[in-house]
Design an enzyme around this catalytic site. Structure first.
Site, mmCIF file in Angstrom:
data_model
loop_
_atom_site.group_PDB
_atom_site.id
_atom_site.type_symbol
_atom_site.label_atom_id
_atom_site.label_comp_id
_atom_site.label_asym_id
_atom_site.label_seq_id
_atom_site.Cartn_x
_atom_site.Cartn_y
_atom_site.Cartn_z
ATOM 1 N N GLU A 22 -2.724 9.198 7.706
ATOM 2 C CA GLU A 22 -1.266 8.962 7.738
ATOM 3 C C GLU A 22 -0.598 9.832 8.811
ATOM 4 O O GLU A 22 0.362 9.423 9.442
ATOM 5 C CB GLU A 22 -0.641 9.254 6.367
ATOM 6 C CG GLU A 22 -0.987 8.247 5.293
ATOM 7 C CD GLU A 22 -0.280 6.894 5.457
ATOM 8 O OE1 GLU A 22 0.903 6.863 5.843
ATOM 9 O OE2 GLU A 22 -0.942 5.864 5.208
ATOM 10 N N ASP A 55 0.867 -1.192 0.000
ATOM 11 C CA ASP A 55 0.000 0.000 0.000
ATOM 12 C C ASP A 55 0.896 1.232 0.000
ATOM 13 O O ASP A 55 2.081 1.156 0.347
ATOM 14 C CB ASP A 55 -0.920 0.019 1.228
ATOM 15 C CG ASP A 55 -1.884 1.216 1.211
ATOM 16 O OD1 ASP A 55 -2.452 1.506 0.143
ATOM 17 O OD2 ASP A 55 -2.047 1.880 2.247
ATOM 18 N N SER A 56 0.306 2.363 -0.352
ATOM 19 C CA SER A 56 1.058 3.616 -0.286
ATOM 20 C C SER A 56 1.446 3.927 1.158
ATOM 21 O O SER A 56 2.402 4.654 1.399
ATOM 22 C CB SER A 56 0.196 4.760 -0.826
ATOM 23 O OG SER A 56 -0.978 4.864 -0.038
ATOM 24 N N CYS A 85 -11.121 2.658 -0.714
ATOM 25 C CA CYS A 85 -9.739 3.006 -0.381
ATOM 26 C C CYS A 85 -9.447 2.236 0.892
ATOM 27 O O CYS A 85 -10.261 2.254 1.827
ATOM 28 C CB CYS A 85 -9.598 4.506 -0.144
ATOM 29 S SG CYS A 85 -8.024 4.968 0.632
HETATM 30 N N1 DGL Z 1 -5.026 3.004 0.574
HETATM 31 C C1 DGL Z 1 -5.036 3.574 -0.721
HETATM 32 C C2 DGL Z 1 -6.184 3.151 -1.581
HETATM 33 O O1 DGL Z 1 -6.754 2.107 -1.320
HETATM 34 C C3 DGL Z 1 -4.443 4.818 -0.900
HETATM 35 C C4 DGL Z 1 -4.371 5.962 -0.851
HETATM 36 C C5 DGL Z 1 -3.478 7.082 -1.120
HETATM 37 O O2 DGL Z 1 -2.279 6.902 -0.938
HETATM 38 O O3 DGL Z 1 -4.000 8.118 -1.512
HETATM 39 O O4 DGL Z 1 -6.555 3.826 -2.506
#
Ligand code: DGL
Length: 269
Positions: A162, A7-8, A194
């Site tokens: 975050e 994940d990011s 998300c």
């Molecule tokens: N958890 C991510 C998703 O499902 C990410 C979000 C992000 O870094 O903006 O889209």
């Protein structure tokens, strides 16, 4: 042996947690690209490059299977990575399909033509990049007809999570739900599109009201990963489990420990 989860940032922990509960004997190597989060405000080319880099990192560490536990990465990079070809013995999978199969009452791999389904009015909450990709609507159109989807780009929510600013995250969620309801006053179902948003699931449910069924990806993805590993037991890879971040390990570990309510120690990727 480890399956890679990418994940990011911290959102993929909602998928990891469900996967660990469903598959207690499987090791997972979690990769958070915290230095570049959030992805949701980046353009598709940039998200693709960052995602590809992280997935190759996990493959190089011995993971044969990598789950993109990130809708934004799945929307911008998954299809492109699969089309360009992956190294022999490696696989990368995303998080959209299990969710859409649940919404459209399909079993895994049911590729029959699109048909009418019970739910007609669906609210989609996702990052700006996921919303503008229209990837969710595209996958849905392969499986269902007559479903009205209203998408709400939830700017700011991932940054607040975050940063650990949950008061701001809650206020933003409430205002994004209000905005959605102005466009679609009575959704039957809401998709948390998300992987960060399940951390705010109670706020979404409270703002939407008790009659709206809220779908999160954790358990659905874990179930479909369980099916996949049963059919491909050799895809558990050779890597070692653990937690990696491109950000500051101490800061990311504190946040992750707070979210999962157990000690999590990240190392520098
Ligand atoms: N958890 C991510 C998703 O499902 C990410 C979000 C992000 O870094 O903006 O889209």
């Amino acid at each position: 042996m480890a399956v890679g989860i990418f994940d990011s940032g911290l959102g993929g922990l909602t998928v990891l947690d469900a996967a660990q509960k469903r598959l207690p004997d499987v090791d997972f190597l979690y990769f958070a690209d915290s230095a570049h989060a959030p992805y949701g405000v980046r353009d598709a080319e940039n998200i693709y490059a960052l995602t590809r880099h992280a997935v190759y990192n996990l493959w190089d560490r011995g993971c044969d299977l990598v789950i993109l536990a990130c809708n934004t990465a799945s929307a911008a990079a998954l299809r492109r990575m699969q089309e360009e070809g992956v190294p022999a013995g490696k696989r990368v999978l995303g998080v959209f399909v299990p969710l859409i199969e649940a919404l459209t009452e399909r079993q895994w791999g049911d590729n029959s033509p699109p048909r009418e389904v019970a739910v007609k009015h669906v609210a989609l909450f996702a990052t700006p990049a996921t919303v503008s990709s229209r990837a969710f609507q595209r996958e849905l159109a392969f499986r269902a007809i007559g479903v009205d989807v209203e998408a709400q780009a939830c700017g700011g929510v991932v940054d607040a999570i975050e940063d650990g600013d949950m008061i701001l995250a809650e206020a933003l969620v409430r205002s994004h739900v209000d905005a959605l309801k102005r466009k679609m006053p009575e959704p039957q179902a809401a998709i948390l599109g998300c992987t960060h948003y399940p951390l705010m699931a109670e706020t979404f449910q409270a703002a939407l009201g008790p009659d709206v069924q809220v779908y999160s990806q954790g358990a659905l993805v874990a179930e479909s990963l369980g099916d996949y590993l049963q059919r491909h037991p050799n895809m558990q890879g050779e890597g070692k489990g653990g937690f990696l971040t491109t950000g500051k390990p101490d800061f990311v570990s504190d946040r992750a420990t707070q979210f999962l309510r157990r000690q999590i120690s990240f190392e520098a990727a």
